[in-house]
Structure formats: structure tokens, C-alpha cells
Design a protein around this motif. Sequence first.
Motif, PDB file in Angstrom:
ATOM      1  N   GLY A  23       0.808  -1.212   0.000  1.00  0.00           N
ATOM      2  CA  GLY A  23       0.000   0.000   0.000  1.00  0.00           C
ATOM      3  C   GLY A  23       0.839   1.258   0.000  1.00  0.00           C
ATOM      4  O   GLY A  23       2.048   1.256   0.285  1.00  0.00           O
ATOM      5  N   VAL A  24       0.165   2.373  -0.299  1.00  0.00           N
ATOM      6  CA  VAL A  24       0.851   3.647  -0.497  1.00  0.00           C
ATOM      7  C   VAL A  24       1.548   4.131   0.769  1.00  0.00           C
ATOM      8  O   VAL A  24       2.702   4.578   0.723  1.00  0.00           O
ATOM      9  CB  VAL A  24      -0.142   4.713  -1.007  1.00  0.00           C
ATOM     10  CG1 VAL A  24       0.462   6.103  -0.934  1.00  0.00           C
ATOM     11  CG2 VAL A  24      -0.551   4.393  -2.439  1.00  0.00           C
ATOM     12  N   ALA A  25       0.870   4.087   1.910  1.00  0.00           N
ATOM     13  CA  ALA A  25       1.458   4.630   3.138  1.00  0.00           C
ATOM     14  C   ALA A  25       2.759   3.913   3.493  1.00  0.00           C
ATOM     15  O   ALA A  25       3.766   4.552   3.838  1.00  0.00           O
ATOM     16  CB  ALA A  25       0.456   4.537   4.289  1.00  0.00           C
ATOM     17  N   LEU A  36       5.445  10.664  -2.890  1.00  0.00           N
ATOM     18  CA  LEU A  36       3.990  10.773  -2.733  1.00  0.00           C
ATOM     19  C   LEU A  36       3.453  11.912  -3.588  1.00  0.00           C
ATOM     20  O   LEU A  36       3.912  13.048  -3.504  1.00  0.00           O
ATOM     21  CB  LEU A  36       3.641  11.027  -1.269  1.00  0.00           C
ATOM     22  CG  LEU A  36       2.162  10.960  -0.889  1.00  0.00           C
ATOM     23  CD1 LEU A  36       1.623   9.547  -1.108  1.00  0.00           C
ATOM     24  CD2 LEU A  36       1.963  11.400   0.556  1.00  0.00           C
ATOM     25  N   MET A  37       2.460  11.615  -4.419  1.00  0.00           N
ATOM     26  CA  MET A  37       1.824  12.656  -5.210  1.00  0.00           C
ATOM     27  C   MET A  37       0.915  13.520  -4.341  1.00  0.00           C
ATOM     28  O   MET A  37       0.522  13.124  -3.243  1.00  0.00           O
ATOM     29  CB  MET A  37       1.011  12.036  -6.353  1.00  0.00           C
ATOM     30  CG  MET A  37       1.855  11.435  -7.453  1.00  0.00           C
ATOM     31  SD  MET A  37       0.853  11.009  -8.912  1.00  0.00           S
ATOM     32  CE  MET A  37       2.106  10.253  -9.943  1.00  0.00           C
ATOM     33  N   GLY A 169      -3.921   7.410  -1.718  1.00  0.00           N
ATOM     34  CA  GLY A 169      -3.287   8.285  -2.692  1.00  0.00           C
ATOM     35  C   GLY A 169      -2.432   7.516  -3.680  1.00  0.00           C
ATOM     36  O   GLY A 169      -2.697   6.348  -3.978  1.00  0.00           O
ATOM     37  N   VAL A 170      -1.383   8.189  -4.166  1.00  0.00           N
ATOM     38  CA  VAL A 170      -0.519   7.628  -5.222  1.00  0.00           C
ATOM     39  C   VAL A 170       0.937   7.877  -4.848  1.00  0.00           C
ATOM     40  O   VAL A 170       1.294   8.983  -4.412  1.00  0.00           O
ATOM     41  CB  VAL A 170      -0.801   8.279  -6.594  1.00  0.00           C
ATOM     42  CG1 VAL A 170       0.043   7.610  -7.680  1.00  0.00           C
ATOM     43  CG2 VAL A 170      -2.281   8.218  -6.943  1.00  0.00           C
ATOM     44  N   CYS A 171       1.782   6.881  -5.040  1.00  0.00           N
ATOM     45  CA  CYS A 171       3.205   7.016  -4.744  1.00  0.00           C
ATOM     46  C   CYS A 171       4.030   6.469  -5.906  1.00  0.00           C
ATOM     47  O   CYS A 171       3.654   5.474  -6.542  1.00  0.00           O
ATOM     48  CB  CYS A 171       3.553   6.264  -3.457  1.00  0.00           C
ATOM     49  SG  CYS A 171       5.199   6.625  -2.801  1.00  0.00           S
ATOM     50  N   VAL A 172       5.161   7.128  -6.167  1.00  0.00           N
ATOM     51  CA  VAL A 172       6.075   6.746  -7.247  1.00  0.00           C
ATOM     52  C   VAL A 172       7.339   6.151  -6.643  1.00  0.00           C
ATOM     53  O   VAL A 172       7.906   6.704  -5.695  1.00  0.00           O
ATOM     54  CB  VAL A 172       6.457   7.974  -8.104  1.00  0.00           C
ATOM     55  CG1 VAL A 172       7.344   7.547  -9.269  1.00  0.00           C
ATOM     56  CG2 VAL A 172       5.215   8.704  -8.583  1.00  0.00           C
TER      57      VAL A 172
END
Length: 231
Positions: A23-25, A36-37, A169-172
Motif C-alpha cells: 500500500g501507499v502509506a 507521494l503525489m 493516494g498515489v506514490c512513485v
Amino acid sequence: MPVVVTDITRAEKAATDRLAEFGVATVHEAQGRTGLMHQRLRPIWRGPAVSGTAVTCTLPPGDNWMIHVATEQCRDGDILVAAPIAEAHSGYFGELIGTILKTRGVRGLIIDAGCRDVDELEELGFPVWSRSICAHGTVKETLGDVNVPVSCGETIVNPGDAIVADTDGVCVVPRANVAEVVKACEARLDKEDAARVRYQAGELGLDVNSMREKLAAKGLRYVTQAEYEGK
């Protein structure tokens, strides 16, 4: 001149696929709170976490032509990242293009602009993270680029980087760092699992994480109400 780069190097698939498990977190924390976007990019419907490799495109204001161009460069396991060159809220993306991408095995879309056909996209099962939801349509007149570095959600995305997205959210994750980040995520989850057992046994975060000494060193005092009131 506008370009389409056709032979991008993608992050290693097995490691990229694992990012959705964390997951993102967790990914964001595990890679040093980077990637993190902006929080304005939200899922248009609540669905599962996804991860995949980035195919990127730039979008002129009010023009979704390059999304159609980018679909040809997408393959199974990709996530399309669409970045307008100026603030935009029109509905660049809807159910018909979603059908194309889902058929090609694309796992989702990240777009720093508007999206429409939300109900249809949910029924299709194609997840989108967008800046806004807007029925306003777009044209097909102006060129942009495909598979070049872009800024999406105030975060740099290079073609082939790993993307993870969920309801947080979204993460790169940079392409070269994916295996390292997976290991860091595993270590973080092991630590959280151990802490969770202690929390479920009734312990406090103050003790599990040895916070008391640091709080005291910072000058935090515990006093009775009478002491606080000066009696």
C-alpha cells in the motif's frame, strides 16, 4: 518536436507487483517519505490497491489526443500517468478509453486533471485517480509527448517507474529502487506486526516505541491538577 518513445525500460515486474500488497502509506514511509503525489489526486471510486509500471504522457489544456496515442504504448501491467501542461479540470478520460486500456491489461490511470463516466468506470472495474470529476469534454487538436519524464501531482515520474495507488493516494518508486523498497517494506511490516501484538496486549505506543525518555529530554512534565492550578 513532440515525441513518442516506444521502447522504455520498465521496473522489474515481480517486485513492482508486490508494492500493491504493502500500500501507499507503507511504500512512502519505507522509501524515506518520498514519491507521494499531491493529495488532490483521489480515486474516483473505492477499490483495491494497484501497482504497475508507468507509461507517461503530457496533455495540452482541454485536449486528450495524447491519451489515445499513449494507449498504443501500454501493455499488460502498466499504469498510465497523464500530466497536463497547465491546470486542467475537463473530463479527459471516460469509459470508452477505459475499455481500451483494460483490454490491454493496464491496471489504472493517474491523471492530474478531470475524469468522467465514473459509474461506468466503476462497473468496468477500471480504477482512476484524478484531480477532479468533470463532464466537460475535450478536443483532439494539439500534440504532446509520450514516455518522457513528467510532473504529475507535483511529483516527477519517469517512464518505467513503479506506481502504487490506493485509497490513501498515489506514490512513485524510481525504477532502479523497486527491489530495495520492497525489502524495506517487508522490514517495516515485520516491525508493525510485532508492535501490533503488544498493542493488542494493552501496551501503549509510548512504551512500545520508547518515547518516554525522549519526551522527558524535550522537557515534558507530568503534574497533578492541583500542581497545575498552583494550589
